[in-house]
Design an enzyme around this catalytic site. Structure first.
Site, PDB file in Angstrom:
ATOM      1  N   HIS A 162     -10.095  -5.172  -3.040  1.00 14.26           N
ATOM      2  CA  HIS A 162      -8.760  -5.371  -2.476  1.00 14.26           C
ATOM      3  C   HIS A 162      -8.886  -5.696  -1.001  1.00 14.26           C
ATOM      4  CE1 HIS A 162      -9.875  -1.122  -2.403  1.00 14.26           C
ATOM      5  NE2 HIS A 162      -9.250  -1.038  -1.230  1.00 14.26           N
ATOM      6  N   HIS A 172      -6.935  -5.433   2.485  1.00 18.60           N
ATOM      7  CA  HIS A 172      -5.804  -4.841   3.199  1.00 18.60           C
ATOM      8  C   HIS A 172      -5.267  -5.907   4.153  1.00 18.60           C
ATOM      9  CE1 HIS A 172      -6.718  -0.469   2.356  1.00 18.60           C
ATOM     10  NE2 HIS A 172      -7.927  -0.961   2.155  1.00 18.60           N
ATOM     11  N   ASN A 221     -12.900  -2.901   2.754  1.00 20.70           N
ATOM     12  CA  ASN A 221     -13.854  -1.806   2.812  1.00 20.70           C
ATOM     13  C   ASN A 221     -14.834  -2.028   1.664  1.00 20.70           C
ATOM     14  OD1 ASN A 221     -12.613  -0.542   5.021  1.00 20.70           O
ATOM     15  ND2 ASN A 221     -11.108   0.429   3.689  1.00 20.70           N
ATOM     16  N   ASP A 226       0.858  -1.193   0.000  1.00 22.76           N
ATOM     17  CA  ASP A 226       0.000   0.000   0.000  1.00 22.76           C
ATOM     18  C   ASP A 226       0.893   1.242   0.000  1.00 22.76           C
ATOM     19  OD1 ASP A 226      -3.210   0.557   1.022  1.00 22.76           O
ATOM     20  OD2 ASP A 226      -1.769   2.216   1.082  1.00 22.76           O
ATOM     21  N   GLY A 264     -15.531   3.362   3.634  1.00 27.93           N
ATOM     22  CA  GLY A 264     -14.166   3.821   3.400  1.00 27.93           C
ATOM     23  C   GLY A 264     -13.547   3.335   2.114  1.00 27.93           C
ATOM     24  N   GLN A 265     -14.313   2.605   1.296  1.00 29.94           N
ATOM     25  CA  GLN A 265     -13.727   2.140   0.029  1.00 29.94           C
ATOM     26  C   GLN A 265     -13.514   3.329  -0.906  1.00 29.94           C
ATOM     27  OE1 GLN A 265     -15.925  -0.929  -2.062  1.00 29.94           O
ATOM     28  NE2 GLN A 265     -14.257  -1.261  -3.545  1.00 29.94           N
ATOM     29  N   SER A 266     -12.288   3.465  -1.401  1.00 34.97           N
ATOM     30  CA  SER A 266     -11.975   4.575  -2.306  1.00 34.97           C
ATOM     31  C   SER A 266     -11.518   4.089  -3.671  1.00 34.97           C
ATOM     32  CB  SER A 266     -10.901   5.482  -1.693  1.00 34.97           C
ATOM     33  OG  SER A 266      -9.702   4.770  -1.487  1.00 34.97           O
TER      34      SER A 266
HETATM   35  P1  AMP Z   1      -9.720   1.662   0.242  1.00 40.34           P
HETATM   36  O1  AMP Z   1      -9.859   3.013   0.897  1.00 40.34           O
HETATM   37  O2  AMP Z   1     -10.102   0.506   1.104  1.00 40.34           O
HETATM   38  O3  AMP Z   1     -10.375   1.643  -1.111  1.00 40.34           O
HETATM   39  O4  AMP Z   1      -8.156   1.469   0.027  1.00 40.34           O
HETATM   40  C1  AMP Z   1      -7.467   1.940  -1.083  1.00 40.34           C
HETATM   41  C2  AMP Z   1      -6.007   1.828  -0.757  1.00 40.34           C
HETATM   42  O5  AMP Z   1      -5.279   1.893  -1.951  1.00 40.34           O
HETATM   43  C3  AMP Z   1      -5.486   2.931   0.163  1.00 40.34           C
HETATM   44  O6  AMP Z   1      -4.959   2.339   1.350  1.00 40.34           O
HETATM   45  C4  AMP Z   1      -4.408   3.605  -0.687  1.00 40.34           C
HETATM   46  O7  AMP Z   1      -3.299   3.999   0.076  1.00 40.34           O
HETATM   47  C5  AMP Z   1      -4.068   2.518  -1.678  1.00 40.34           C
HETATM   48  N1  AMP Z   1      -3.551   2.968  -2.953  1.00 40.34           N
HETATM   49  C6  AMP Z   1      -4.106   3.855  -3.802  1.00 40.34           C
HETATM   50  N2  AMP Z   1      -3.359   3.978  -4.913  1.00 40.34           N
HETATM   51  C7  AMP Z   1      -2.329   3.126  -4.779  1.00 40.34           C
HETATM   52  C8  AMP Z   1      -1.211   2.778  -5.590  1.00 40.34           C
HETATM   53  N3  AMP Z   1      -1.007   3.331  -6.797  1.00 40.34           N
HETATM   54  N4  AMP Z   1      -0.324   1.863  -5.127  1.00 40.34           N
HETATM   55  C9  AMP Z   1      -0.516   1.299  -3.911  1.00 40.34           C
HETATM   56  N5  AMP Z   1      -1.551   1.574  -3.102  1.00 40.34           N
HETATM   57  C10 AMP Z   1      -2.439   2.482  -3.524  1.00 40.34           C
END
Ligand code: AMP
Length: 114
Positions: free
Chosen positions: A100, A102, A87, A32, A93-95
């Site tokens: 994926h 964690h 998430n 991450d 909190g999913q962005s």
């Molecule tokens: P979520 O908020 O559960 O969707 O988690 C998305 C995760 O993706 C966050 O922890 C970010 O730090 C991570 N993330 C976003 N872009 C990248 C990237 N290019 N390489 C590695 N991690 C990333």
């Protein structure tokens, strides 16, 4: 399916760099960018699924493969114990809308539910 505007599909395609830590035919694990623990690895299916609910319905075996990769990562990088977080949806909190897991490990992990 590969979505051109999906950042994790672009990592799978090699179009965006990532520090890969484990890989199988169908699953990729990489660090991450913004680690929240000494080990913070994201485990994704190479095939695009938007979230864990969608994946569980479409291909539960692939979801199990993701957890097997989380096991391998945690054994190679920590002591085999880890927290696994999905998430599922923006309010959770999913962005990034490519499923994926964690994998958090390598320390005593506290618990903050929100
Ligand atoms: P979520 O908020 O559960 O969707 O988690 C998305 C995760 O993706 C966050 O922890 C970010 O730090 C991570 N993330 C976003 N872009 C990248 C990237 N290019 N390489 C590695 N991690 C990333």
């Amino acid at each position: 399916m590969s979505e051109t505007d999906c950042i994790f599909c672009r990592i799978v395609a090699g179009e965006i760099p990532a520090v890969k830590v484990s890989e199988t035919e169908r699953v990729l694990a990489f660090n991450d960018l913004n680690p929240q623990a000494p080990v913070h690895v994201l485990v994704i299916p190479k095939h695009h699924h938007g979230d864990v609910s969608t994946l569980a319905a479409a291909d539960p075996g692939l979801l199990a493969e993701m957890i097997e990769v989380a096991d391998v990562v945690s054994m190679e990088r920590a002591d085999g114990q880890y927290r696994l977080i999905f998430n599922n949806g923006p309010r959770a909190g999913q962005s990034v809308f490519h499923v994926h897991a964690h994998v958090l490990a390598g320390a005593e992990l506290g618990w903050t539910p929100a």
